[in-house]
Design an enzyme around this catalytic site. Structure first.
Site, PDB file in Angstrom:
ATOM      1  N   LEU A 168       0.775  -0.942  -0.011  1.00  0.00           N
ATOM      2  CA  LEU A 168      -0.050  -0.262  -0.034  1.00  0.00           C
ATOM      3  C   LEU A 168       0.505   1.379   0.106  1.00  0.00           C
ATOM      4  O   LEU A 168       2.197   1.540   0.440  1.00  0.00           O
ATOM      5  CB  LEU A 168      -0.689   0.072   1.263  1.00  0.00           C
ATOM      6  CG  LEU A 168      -1.813  -1.225   1.504  1.00  0.00           C
ATOM      7  CD1 LEU A 168      -2.459  -1.143   2.636  1.00  0.00           C
ATOM      8  CD2 LEU A 168      -2.877  -1.433   0.087  1.00  0.00           C
ATOM      9  N   HIS A 194      -3.475   3.837  -2.269  1.00  0.00           N
ATOM     10  CA  HIS A 194      -4.572   3.384  -1.402  1.00  0.00           C
ATOM     11  C   HIS A 194      -5.085   3.996  -0.327  1.00  0.00           C
ATOM     12  O   HIS A 194      -6.469   3.731   0.028  1.00  0.00           O
ATOM     13  CB  HIS A 194      -3.956   2.042  -1.067  1.00  0.00           C
ATOM     14  CG  HIS A 194      -3.287   1.194  -2.146  1.00  0.00           C
ATOM     15  ND1 HIS A 194      -1.965   1.321  -1.930  1.00  0.00           N
ATOM     16  CD2 HIS A 194      -4.038   1.159  -2.559  1.00  0.00           C
ATOM     17  CE1 HIS A 194      -1.994   0.605  -3.368  1.00  0.00           C
ATOM     18  NE2 HIS A 194      -3.149  -0.444  -3.850  1.00  0.00           N
ATOM     19  N   GLY A 218      -9.013   2.845  -8.207  1.00  0.00           N
ATOM     20  CA  GLY A 218      -8.162   4.094  -8.770  1.00  0.00           C
ATOM     21  C   GLY A 218      -8.009   4.037 -10.327  1.00  0.00           C
ATOM     22  O   GLY A 218      -8.114   3.355 -11.314  1.00  0.00           O
ATOM     23  N   LYS A 237      -5.807   5.699 -11.572  1.00  0.00           N
ATOM     24  CA  LYS A 237      -5.263   4.787 -11.966  1.00  0.00           C
ATOM     25  C   LYS A 237      -4.761   3.948 -13.234  1.00  0.00           C
ATOM     26  O   LYS A 237      -4.227   3.658 -14.645  1.00  0.00           O
ATOM     27  CB  LYS A 237      -3.165   4.919 -11.032  1.00  0.00           C
ATOM     28  CG  LYS A 237      -2.550   4.818 -12.183  1.00  0.00           C
ATOM     29  CD  LYS A 237      -1.189   4.411 -11.295  1.00  0.00           C
ATOM     30  CE  LYS A 237      -1.356   3.162 -10.597  1.00  0.00           C
ATOM     31  NZ  LYS A 237      -0.375   2.558 -12.011  1.00  0.00           N
ATOM     32  N   ASP A 238      -5.994   2.722 -12.697  1.00  0.00           N
ATOM     33  CA  ASP A 238      -5.786   1.717 -13.542  1.00  0.00           C
ATOM     34  C   ASP A 238      -6.995   1.572 -14.321  1.00  0.00           C
ATOM     35  O   ASP A 238      -8.225   1.184 -13.891  1.00  0.00           O
ATOM     36  CB  ASP A 238      -6.400   0.225 -12.738  1.00  0.00           C
ATOM     37  CG  ASP A 238      -4.870  -0.064 -12.171  1.00  0.00           C
ATOM     38  OD1 ASP A 238      -4.110  -0.717 -13.265  1.00  0.00           O
ATOM     39  OD2 ASP A 238      -4.779   0.174 -10.450  1.00  0.00           O
ATOM     40  N   ILE A 250      -3.448   9.885  -7.329  1.00  0.00           N
ATOM     41  CA  ILE A 250      -2.351  10.553  -6.471  1.00  0.00           C
ATOM     42  C   ILE A 250      -0.734  10.466  -6.868  1.00  0.00           C
ATOM     43  O   ILE A 250      -0.165   9.090  -7.314  1.00  0.00           O
ATOM     44  CB  ILE A 250      -2.480   9.621  -4.711  1.00  0.00           C
ATOM     45  CG1 ILE A 250      -4.116   9.695  -4.613  1.00  0.00           C
ATOM     46  CG2 ILE A 250      -1.124  10.565  -4.323  1.00  0.00           C
ATOM     47  CD1 ILE A 250      -4.492  11.356  -4.196  1.00  0.00           C
TER      48      ILE A 250
HETATM   49  O1  PAF Z   1      -5.736  -2.898  -8.724  1.00  0.00           O
HETATM   50  C1  PAF Z   1      -5.858  -3.807  -8.191  1.00  0.00           C
HETATM   51  O2  PAF Z   1      -5.049  -4.156  -7.346  1.00  0.00           O
HETATM   52  C2  PAF Z   1      -6.117  -5.366  -8.225  1.00  0.00           C
HETATM   53  O3  PAF Z   1      -6.516  -5.037  -9.525  1.00  0.00           O
HETATM   54  C3  PAF Z   1      -7.296  -5.735  -7.986  1.00  0.00           C
HETATM   55  C4  PAF Z   1      -8.988  -4.876  -8.150  1.00  0.00           C
HETATM   56  C5  PAF Z   1      -7.344  -5.941  -6.085  1.00  0.00           C
HETATM   57  C6  PAF Z   1      -7.929  -6.930  -7.829  1.00  0.00           C
HETATM   58  O4  PAF Z   1      -7.581  -7.689  -7.963  1.00  0.00           O
END
Ligand code: PAF
Length: 281
Positions: free
Chosen positions: A33, A37, A149, A151-152, A178
Site C-alpha cells: 500500500l 490506496h 483508483g 490509475k487503472d 495520487i
Molecule cells: O487494482 C488492483 O490492485 C487489483 O487489480 C484488484 C482490483 C485488487 C483486483 O485484484
C-alpha cells in the site's frame, strides 16, 4: 482494526453491522500500500460507515509468473498503514480461500471490446482474472460501495461492465490518481525502480500533461506523435502504447467534441512496466 482470513469470519462480522443499517465500503487491493490506496480508504470513509480493505495478490490476473512472484508483499507495513488510516477491517484470504477449486477455475464473461485493447492487448486474459476476483470479493463482502483508483482506468471500466453483466447493486467510486510531488503516479511497482529508472519514469506524466496542455492546438495524430517523441533516446524506456481514447469505450478518439476523452500510456522503465493516464475532459 479487525483482520479476517476467511469469508465465513468476515461475513459473521459484517452481518450485524448490515442489520443495524450500516453502509459498507470495500477497497480491494493487492497490498504494497501507498498513499494512493490510503486516499481510497479516506474516500470510502466519506461514503460509508464500515470500511473493509481486502489484500489479496490475485494469481489469475498475472500473465507473467515472474511478475506474480516478485509482487511486493509487505504485510506488516500494510496493516500499520490501514490501522493509522482508520480502516475498520482487513480481509486477507489465502489462494485456497478464494479459489477452492484451484486458480485455474473456469471463468469467462463478456466484458465488451475494450477488454482486448491497451492493457488487454499486452496482458491477455488480465481483465478476466481481475473481474473474477473482484466478483468473488463482492460476493464475500456484499458492499454498498466499492472504491477503485483512476490509475487503472481500463480496470474501472471492466469492473463496471462486470457489474452490469451480473446486475450487481454496488456503487463504484473512482478515486483520482495520487502523484508524487514531481508528477509520478503512485504505484506499488515504483518500489522496483532504480535511481535512473525513477528519473526516467517521469516521462509518463510529462508526456500526458503535454497532451492535456496542448489538446486544443494540434490534431490527435500530431499530439500522439509529439507525446511519443518524449520517449525517443530515453535509454532503458520502452513505450508499449500512447493513445488518446474515448473515455467510455477506449476506442481511439475521433473528434474533439467527444464528451469524454482520456490519454493513456504504458511503458517499461528498466524492468518495471508502468501505466498512467490523464483525463482530458
Ligand atoms: O487494482 C488492483 O490492485 C487489483 O487489480 C484488484 C482490483 C485488487 C483486483 O485484484
Amino acid at each position: 482494526m479487525e483482520v479476517f482470513k476467511t469469508k465465513a469470519a468476515l461475513k459473521a462480522y459484517l452481518e450485524p453491522l448490515k442489520a443495524a443499517g450500516k453502509k459498507i465500503a470495500l477497497v480491494p487491493t493487492m497490498g504494497a500500500l501507498h498513499n494512493g490506496h490510503i486516499s481510497l480508504i479516506k474516500l470510502a470513509q466519506e461514503n460509508a460507515d464500515v470500511i473493509v480493505c481486502s489484500i489479496f495478490v490475485n494469481p489469475t490476473q498475472f500473465t507473467d509468473p515472474k511478475d506474480l512472484e516478485k509482487y511486493p508483499r509487505p504485510i506488516e507495513h500494510d496493516l500499520a498503514m490501514l490501522n493509522t488510516a482508520g480502516c475498520s477491517a482487513v480481509f486477507m484470504p489465502n489462494v485456497e480461500e478464494m479459489y477452492p477449486e484451484g486458480a485455474g477455475e473456469n471463468w469467462h464473461i463478456n466484458l465488451g471490446n475494450a477488454e482486448f485493447l491497451l492493457e488487454g492487448a499486452f496482458r491477455k486474459g488480465h481483465y478476466q482474472g481481475v473481474t473474477q476476483i473482484v466478483k468473488k470479493l463482492f460476493d464475500a463482502v456484499e458492499p454498498d460501495v466499492a472504491m477503485f483508483g483512476q490509475k487503472d482506468y481500463q480496470q474501472v471500466l471492466m469492473i463496471k461492465n462486470m457489474l452490469e453483466h451480473f446486475k450487481l447493486p454496488i456503487n463504484i467510486i473512482t478515486c483520482p490518481i495520487i502523484r508524487e510531488d514531481d508528477g509520478l503516479a503512485m504505484s506499488s511497482r515504483n518500489i522496483h525502480l532504480s535511481k535512473t529508472d525513477r528519473k526516467n519514469a517521469l516521462v509518463l506524466s510529462k508526456s500526458l500533461q503535454y497532451v492535456v496542455d496542448n489538446f486544443q492546438s494540434y490534431s490527435f495524430d500530431e499530439l500522439v506523435k509529439q507525446a511519443k517523441a518524449f520517449y525517443n533516446d530515453l535509454e532503458g524506456v520502452e513505450l508499449d502504447y500512447f493513445t488518446i481514447a474515448k473515455g467510455d469505450t477506449l476506442q481511439p478518439a475521433e473528434t474533439k467534441e467527444e464528451k469524454s476523452l482520456v490519454a493513456l500510456v504504458a511503458a517499461k522503465v528498466g524492468a518495471t512496466r508502468l501505466i498512467d493516464n490523464m483525463i482530458i475532459k
